[in-house]
Design an enzyme around this catalytic site. Structure first.
Site, short mmCIF file in Angstrom:
data_model
loop_
_atom_site.label_atom_id
_atom_site.label_comp_id
_atom_site.label_asym_id
_atom_site.label_seq_id
_atom_site.Cartn_x
_atom_site.Cartn_y
_atom_site.Cartn_z
N LYS A 1 0.84 -1.21 0.00
CA LYS A 1 0.00 0.00 0.00
C LYS A 1 0.87 1.25 0.00
O LYS A 1 0.65 2.18 -0.78
CB LYS A 1 -0.90 0.00 1.25
CG LYS A 1 -1.58 1.32 1.52
CD LYS A 1 -2.46 1.27 2.74
CE LYS A 1 -1.77 1.58 4.04
NZ LYS A 1 -1.45 3.00 4.28
N ASN A 2 1.88 1.27 0.86
CA ASN A 2 2.68 2.48 1.02
C ASN A 2 3.66 2.71 -0.14
O ASN A 2 4.35 3.72 -0.17
CB ASN A 2 3.43 2.46 2.36
CG ASN A 2 2.49 2.69 3.52
OD1 ASN A 2 1.31 3.01 3.32
ND2 ASN A 2 2.99 2.52 4.74
N CYS B 1 -5.58 12.50 13.45
CA CYS B 1 -5.38 11.09 13.12
C CYS B 1 -5.31 10.32 14.42
O CYS B 1 -4.77 10.82 15.41
CB CYS B 1 -4.07 11.00 12.35
SG CYS B 1 -3.53 9.34 12.05
N ARG C 1 0.57 14.03 13.63
CA ARG C 1 0.93 13.90 12.22
C ARG C 1 0.85 15.22 11.44
O ARG C 1 0.06 15.36 10.50
CB ARG C 1 0.08 12.83 11.54
CG ARG C 1 0.21 11.49 12.22
CD ARG C 1 -0.46 10.40 11.48
NE ARG C 1 0.34 9.88 10.39
CZ ARG C 1 -0.03 8.83 9.65
NH1 ARG C 1 -1.15 8.24 9.87
NH2 ARG C 1 0.76 8.39 8.70
N ASP D 1 4.66 0.34 11.99
CA ASP D 1 3.46 -0.30 11.43
C ASP D 1 3.35 -1.78 11.81
O ASP D 1 2.36 -2.43 11.46
CB ASP D 1 3.45 -0.16 9.89
CG ASP D 1 3.02 1.23 9.46
OD1 ASP D 1 2.62 2.03 10.33
OD2 ASP D 1 3.08 1.51 8.25
N ARG E 1 -8.45 -0.88 4.78
CA ARG E 1 -7.57 0.14 4.17
C ARG E 1 -6.22 -0.45 3.81
O ARG E 1 -5.53 0.08 2.94
CB ARG E 1 -7.35 1.29 5.16
CG ARG E 1 -8.57 2.15 5.38
CD ARG E 1 -8.20 3.36 6.20
NE ARG E 1 -6.88 3.82 5.81
CZ ARG E 1 -5.94 4.23 6.65
NH1 ARG E 1 -6.18 4.28 7.92
NH2 ARG E 1 -4.77 4.62 6.20
C1 UD1 Z 1 4.27 6.73 6.50
C2 UD1 Z 1 3.40 5.54 6.23
C3 UD1 Z 1 2.80 5.01 7.54
C4 UD1 Z 1 3.89 4.76 8.56
C5 UD1 Z 1 4.81 5.97 8.70
C6 UD1 Z 1 6.02 5.69 9.57
C7 UD1 Z 1 2.59 5.98 4.00
C8 UD1 Z 1 1.44 6.34 3.12
N1 UD1 Z 1 2.34 5.93 5.31
O1 UD1 Z 1 3.40 7.75 7.03
O2 UD1 Z 1 2.10 3.79 7.26
O3 UD1 Z 1 3.31 4.48 9.82
O4 UD1 Z 1 5.29 6.40 7.42
O5 UD1 Z 1 6.75 4.63 9.07
O6 UD1 Z 1 3.68 5.73 3.52
N2 UD1 Z 1 6.18 14.34 11.05
C9 UD1 Z 1 6.30 15.67 11.35
N3 UD1 Z 1 6.13 16.58 10.34
C10 UD1 Z 1 5.85 16.20 9.05
C11 UD1 Z 1 5.74 14.83 8.77
C12 UD1 Z 1 5.91 13.93 9.79
O7 UD1 Z 1 6.55 16.05 12.49
O8 UD1 Z 1 5.71 17.08 8.18
C13 UD1 Z 1 6.34 13.34 12.14
C14 UD1 Z 1 5.02 12.59 12.41
O9 UD1 Z 1 4.19 13.29 13.26
C15 UD1 Z 1 5.51 11.30 13.02
C16 UD1 Z 1 6.84 11.07 12.30
O10 UD1 Z 1 7.22 12.33 11.72
O11 UD1 Z 1 5.72 11.43 14.38
C17 UD1 Z 1 6.81 10.02 11.23
O12 UD1 Z 1 5.85 10.32 10.29
P1 UD1 Z 1 6.04 10.06 8.74
O13 UD1 Z 1 7.28 9.30 8.45
O14 UD1 Z 1 5.84 11.36 8.03
O15 UD1 Z 1 4.78 9.16 8.45
P2 UD1 Z 1 3.92 9.25 7.16
O16 UD1 Z 1 4.80 9.57 6.01
O17 UD1 Z 1 2.71 10.09 7.40
#
Ligand code: UD1
Length: 424
Positions: free
Chosen positions: A25-26, A119, A124, A309, A401
């Site tokens: 999915k990711n 979320c 996030r 995950d 999902r």
């Molecule tokens: C992706 C995955 C999700 C997985 C996560 C961590 C997809 C579609 N989803 O989510 O399944 O659980 O990686 O492996 O690929 N953060 C910030 N600012 C930002 C972005 C992130 O502070 O702009 C923080 C988040 O709050 C969190 C951490 O970074 O604590 C990790 O998040 P991130 O790696 O961004 O997760 P996703 O990309 O949303």
């Protein structure tokens, strides 16, 4: 009125046989968003047919894309993708919709994307996506719940971008945007997940100039235009990890097929430490339960660390492992909602901040439980496979999902698991 459907699991049936892992999915979600960077016809194979993938396709449809699903895979035509508005109604259903922001901005010079809301697993934010795009010259404003982004007249320009945290989707946003920007971009402290390496490979196949994807420094030299490519989605390491854990709760021996063991090194090491027998042969992984399992310590971390995950799923396993196990969640600040549900099944878990201490009990007992998020729902299925009696899991839309044909796959392995109208 539509009837609520639950998953029912009768615990205590040993597993045996083989399970084929679906595409990730990711990996599929950013790949579909990346298709917006070039006009023309794409073909995607190994696409997992999940609710999130259909949501992304619905969004691409609104942006002007056309698609056709066949037995072989997905044909996507982006020739008429002129629209640049990603509506709240879709983004609110799936956070990953924000992945269209980078491609729309880079391709059309403007994008209006609904701001993703809260979320269940943490705050996030998307500040890293936005700061990265701003460093490339984008002007970004918030208007009535929408991110309104505009590129300068001559387009985005390359920049050096440092991420405080190696965010997966922020890295993807910048990789996609930088592929069509003027000049060179360097992403420092980039995410290193296999899905990032996959997206980089896809972009290169489309004509992008990217080096270092899969490491913490990614170098991108912008090009004038990209063209469509044929894309084969990589296997879902989270789905594979979930099935590999199942013999630990239900007993028996299974073979996970079409997986990529090199994406699962940390997970396999943890499962071996737990006491499972793990054997790798090409893209197949065998998992067998021996007599005794041992308590372990798990600490989630960005790749190549143990994946967040798969945190909820391993906790479900540890509930019945004699002794004291510890699970530390370092990626998301609020990802222990499954704990209360596991406790309803008789688990003994105490949580303090980001640390959960699991005191193994002899056996879990079936009870009605509620899925609270995608991976939490898989943890409840695992717990139920080993529990005494029939567990009823509600709110299974979360599971749909991210897990393709979960009931079918587990049934073929010998589990007693089915969907039916909820009773409790
Ligand atoms: C992706 C995955 C999700 C997985 C996560 C961590 C997809 C579609 N989803 O989510 O399944 O659980 O990686 O492996 O690929 N953060 C910030 N600012 C930002 C972005 C992130 O502070 O702009 C923080 C988040 O709050 C969190 C951490 O970074 O604590 C990790 O998040 P991130 O790696 O961004 O997760 P996703 O990309 O949303």
């Amino acid at each position: 009125m539509q009837e609520n459907i639950c998953i029912f699991v009768e615990g205590g049936h040993k597993l045996s046989g083989e399970v084929i892992i679906s595409g990730a999915k990711n990996a599929a979600l950013p790949a579909l968003a990346a298709a917006l960077l070039a006009e023309g016809e794409y073909f995607f194979s190994n696409v997992p047919w999940l609710v999130d993938v259909f949501t992304m396709l619905e969004l691409l449809g609104r942006l002007g894309c056309q698609y056709e699903i066949t037995r072989e895979g997905l044909y996507l035509d982006t020739s008429n993708a002129e629209e640049t508005l990603a509506p709240y109604e879709i983004v609110s259903r799936m956070r990953a919709s924000v992945l269209v922001l980078g491609p729309l901005l880079a391709k059309h010079g403007k994008a209006k994307v609904a701001r993703p809301g809260g979320c269940p697993i943490g705050k996030r934010p998307i500040d890293l996506h936005l700061k990265g795009l701003e460093a490339m010259g984008a002007k970004i404003e918030m208007e009535h719940g929408y991110i309104v982004a505009k590129a300068p007249r001559r387009g985005l320009c390359g920049a050096e971008i440092f991420f405080d945290f190696p965010s997966v989707t922020a890295t993807e946003t910048i990789m996609m945007a930088a592929s069509l920007a003027r000049g060179k971009t360097l992403i420092r402290n980039a995410a290193k997940e296999p899905e990032i390496e996959f997206l980089g490979d896809m972009l290169c196949a489309m004509g992008a100039k990217i080096k270092g994807h899969g490491s913490e420094n990614i170098y991108i030299e912008g090009v004038k235009g990209l063209s469509p490519a044929k894309v084969d989605i990589i296997p879902d390491r989270i789905e594979a990890g979930t099935y590999l854990m199942a013999p630990a709760v239900a007993g028996g021996e299974i073979i996970v097929k079409r997986a990529n063991p090199s994406h699962l090194e940390n997970v396999l090491a943890s499962l071996k430490q737990l006491g499972l027998t793990i054997e790798i042969s090409g893209d197949e992984i065998l998992s067998r339960r021996g007599k005794r399992l041992r308590p372990i310590k798990i600490r989630t971390a960005p790749y190549p660390g143990y994946p967040t995950d798969l945190q909820a799923q391993i906790m479900a396993v540890l509930c019945t492992v004699k002794g004291v196990s510890v699970v530390v969640e370092t990626v998301f600040e609020d990802r222990f909602h499954h704990v209360e549900e596991l406790k309803r099944l008789g688990a003994e878990i105490t949580v303090e901040g980001r640390v959960a201490v699991v005191q193994g009990v002899k056996r879990l007992q079936a009870a009605p439980v509620k899925a609270t998020d995608l991976r939490a729902s898989a943890s409840l299925v695992l717990a139920a496979l080993g529990a005494e009696g029939v567990t009823e899991i509600s709110e299974i839309h979360h599971l749909k999902r991210g897990y393709e044909s979960l009931c079918d796959k587990f049934s073929k392995l010998g589990a007693k698991i089915w969907e039916a109208p909820c009773q409790s």
